[in-house]
Motif scaffolding. Structure first.
Motif, mmCIF file in Angstrom:
data_model
loop_
_atom_site.group_PDB
_atom_site.id
_atom_site.type_symbol
_atom_site.label_atom_id
_atom_site.label_comp_id
_atom_site.label_asym_id
_atom_site.label_seq_id
_atom_site.Cartn_x
_atom_site.Cartn_y
_atom_site.Cartn_z
ATOM 1 N N GLN A 58 34.265 46.869 32.211
ATOM 2 C CA GLN A 58 33.792 45.177 32.434
ATOM 3 C C GLN A 58 34.690 44.403 32.056
ATOM 4 O O GLN A 58 34.909 43.427 32.624
ATOM 5 C CB GLN A 58 32.437 45.029 31.591
ATOM 6 N N ASP A 59 35.500 44.734 30.963
ATOM 7 C CA ASP A 59 36.581 44.051 30.512
ATOM 8 C C ASP A 59 37.934 44.028 31.292
ATOM 9 O O ASP A 59 38.953 43.261 31.408
ATOM 10 C CB ASP A 59 36.799 44.233 28.928
ATOM 11 N N HIS A 60 37.907 45.036 32.014
ATOM 12 C CA HIS A 60 39.382 45.595 32.790
ATOM 13 C C HIS A 60 39.241 45.489 34.221
ATOM 14 O O HIS A 60 40.439 45.690 34.794
ATOM 15 C CB HIS A 60 39.824 46.796 32.186
ATOM 16 N N LYS A 61 38.114 45.620 34.795
ATOM 17 C CA LYS A 61 37.905 45.631 36.292
ATOM 18 C C LYS A 61 38.736 44.407 37.133
ATOM 19 O O LYS A 61 39.095 44.729 37.974
ATOM 20 C CB LYS A 61 36.599 45.559 36.730
ATOM 21 N N GLN A 62 38.700 43.321 36.405
ATOM 22 C CA GLN A 62 39.535 41.969 36.982
ATOM 23 C C GLN A 62 41.127 42.252 36.795
ATOM 24 O O GLN A 62 41.658 42.183 37.771
ATOM 25 C CB GLN A 62 39.006 40.692 36.301
ATOM 26 N N ILE A 63 41.421 42.808 35.784
ATOM 27 C CA ILE A 63 42.866 43.098 35.711
ATOM 28 C C ILE A 63 43.176 44.160 36.616
ATOM 29 O O ILE A 63 44.382 44.101 37.180
ATOM 30 C CB ILE A 63 42.857 43.749 33.988
ATOM 31 N N LEU A 64 42.595 45.319 36.738
ATOM 32 C CA LEU A 64 42.808 46.356 37.642
ATOM 33 C C LEU A 64 42.947 45.883 39.130
ATOM 34 O O LEU A 64 44.041 46.133 40.029
ATOM 35 C CB LEU A 64 41.812 47.420 37.496
ATOM 36 N N LYS A 65 41.959 44.806 39.283
ATOM 37 C CA LYS A 65 42.178 44.225 40.707
ATOM 38 C C LYS A 65 43.323 43.373 40.809
ATOM 39 O O LYS A 65 43.729 43.529 41.948
ATOM 40 C CB LYS A 65 40.630 43.560 40.909
ATOM 41 N N GLU A 66 43.369 42.445 40.107
ATOM 42 C CA GLU A 66 44.565 41.744 40.302
ATOM 43 C C GLU A 66 46.090 42.213 40.046
ATOM 44 O O GLU A 66 46.826 42.085 40.891
ATOM 45 C CB GLU A 66 44.620 40.386 39.026
ATOM 46 N N LYS A 67 46.357 43.005 38.926
ATOM 47 C CA LYS A 67 47.437 43.598 38.684
ATOM 48 C C LYS A 67 47.585 45.174 39.571
ATOM 49 O O LYS A 67 48.924 45.334 39.813
ATOM 50 C CB LYS A 67 47.678 44.102 37.143
ATOM 51 N N PHE A 68 46.743 45.674 39.806
ATOM 52 C CA PHE A 68 47.178 47.188 40.550
ATOM 53 C C PHE A 68 46.265 47.138 41.626
ATOM 54 O O PHE A 68 46.540 48.154 42.579
ATOM 55 C CB PHE A 68 46.525 48.110 39.433
#
Length: 148
Positions: A58-68
């Motif tokens: 939940q905390d990293h799904k947006q980071i994975l979407k934006e960065k990777f």
């Protein structure tokens, strides 16, 4: 008196174990590899508990979407992300005939088609996006449905 010392030792060890399991582990992303609608992510210091793993997603799904740029759904809407334990870090894949089953090479996950960027396969979690928009997280033999 000896029984008291053993009991005290056991209680201290139990307290240390409980604290260790409940310490927040941040789960640092070390590598990401994507092909079609499948992605592999190597993570160091991943949470130990099932709830911690779901919270990490939940905390990293947006980071994975934006960065990777993952996940990338297929035409039918399905996508998959496998989270692997980074363990001792990258190592080179052993030389050998890959046509013959070899435990040394079959039990490794390599990133970006680079035989020098491999980790031992230790699947921590698998996230699956379904065509209906739902998301399932597989942790061990459990499947947890979460809001997308």
């Amino acid at each position: 008196m000896l029984k008291f010392k053993y009991l005290l030792l056991i209680l201290v060890m139990l307290a240390v174990a409980i604290v260790y399991l409940n310490l927040p582990r941040k789960g640092e992303i070390m590598a990401v590899d994507r092909e079609l609608n499948f992605a592999n992510v190597a993570v160091k210091h991943f949470p130990l508990t099932d709830n911690g793993k779901v919270d990490w997603w939940q905390d990293h799904k947006q980071i994975l979407k934006e960065k990777f740029s993952i996940p990338v759904p297929a035409k039918n809407g399905d996508w998959y992300i496998s989270i692997w334990d980074y363990g001792d870090g990258f190592k080179a894949k052993p030389n050998g005939d890959i046509r013959i089953f070899n435990a040394d090479t079959q039990d490794m996950q390599c990133f970006n088609n680079d035989d020098s960027k491999c980790i031992d396969k230790d699947l921590l979690m698998r996230i699956e996006g379904n065509r209906d928009g739902s998301v399932d997280i597989q942790v061990g033999d459990k499947t947890i449905a979460v809001k997308s």
